[in-house]
Write a protein that holds these residues in place. Structure first.
Motif, short mmCIF file in Angstrom:
data_model
loop_
_atom_site.label_atom_id
_atom_site.label_comp_id
_atom_site.label_asym_id
_atom_site.label_seq_id
_atom_site.Cartn_x
_atom_site.Cartn_y
_atom_site.Cartn_z
N ARG A 156 45.38 29.32 50.31
CA ARG A 156 43.99 29.67 50.04
C ARG A 156 43.14 28.42 49.86
NH1 ARG A 156 42.08 34.29 47.39
NH2 ARG A 156 43.58 35.23 48.80
N SER B 62 38.63 32.37 43.60
CA SER B 62 39.48 32.76 44.72
C SER B 62 40.82 32.04 44.69
CB SER B 62 38.74 32.45 46.04
OG SER B 62 39.52 32.83 47.14
N ALA C 120 34.53 36.69 44.59
CA ALA C 120 35.84 36.18 45.01
C ALA C 120 36.85 37.31 45.19
CB ALA C 120 36.36 35.16 43.99
N GLU C 121 36.80 38.29 44.30
CA GLU C 121 37.74 39.40 44.37
C GLU C 121 37.48 40.30 45.57
OE1 GLU C 121 37.37 41.15 40.47
OE2 GLU C 121 38.74 39.69 39.58
N GLY D 215 36.40 39.08 48.39
CA GLY D 215 36.60 38.25 49.57
C GLY D 215 35.31 37.67 50.12
#
Length: 155
Positions: free
Chosen positions: A54, A112, A149-150, A152
């Motif tokens: 990531r 993220s 972030a969760e 995407g």
């Protein structure tokens, strides 16, 4: 321009290197931002494959032109992170010119990276909240960055 950027620009000029003050400052800001992400990735003591992947994907998408450049930047940033005692110093290295949208993007990227392995651990959560505060965000903005972030919505 930050003191470090001016110092690097002076050294580049003195030794005949081709780094303008603007280039030196951009590198400093970029490395500091990536070092913050490395710090988040390593805070729980384990840099697993998902976090590493990531991190590399985010750095490639935002700060580098390709995977090889991203990996080189991450290696340099890891060295900067290892030599820096406090996350606040990394934030300071980014300078005051780092705009609100860029700071918000960095905070979302941190969330993220923290959640890349499927769980935001206690240490990671505390660290990213502290980072949000250092980046001058309130609780609502920190929550919004996490939500982005969760879902995407980070690039």
């Amino acid at each position: 321009m930050s003191f470090i950027a001016r110092l690097r620009a002076y050294a580049a000029d003195a030794f005949g290197l081709s780094a303008s003050p603007e280039e030196a400052e951009a590198v400093d800001e970029r490395l500091a931002a990536i070092a913050l992400l490395v710090h988040v990735a390593r805070v729980d003591g384990v840099l697993d494959g998902a976090e590493s992947e990531r991190l590399c994907r985010l750095v490639e998408g935002r700060y580098a032109g390709n995977r090889e450049q991203a990996e080189a930047l991450i290696a340099r940033a890891a060295s900067v992170d290892s030599q820096t005692r406090d996350m606040a110093l990394l934030v300071e290295m980014m300078g005051h010119e780092f705009g609100e949208s860029e700071r918000a993007r960095l905070l979302s990227m941190a969330w993220s990276v923290a959640g890349a392995d499927g769980t935001v651990h206690e240490f990671e959560e505390a660290l990213v909240w502290r980072l949000g505060r250092l980046l001058r965000f309130d609780d609502t903005a920190i929550r919004l960055a996490r939500a982005g972030a969760e879902t995407g919505a980070v690039s």
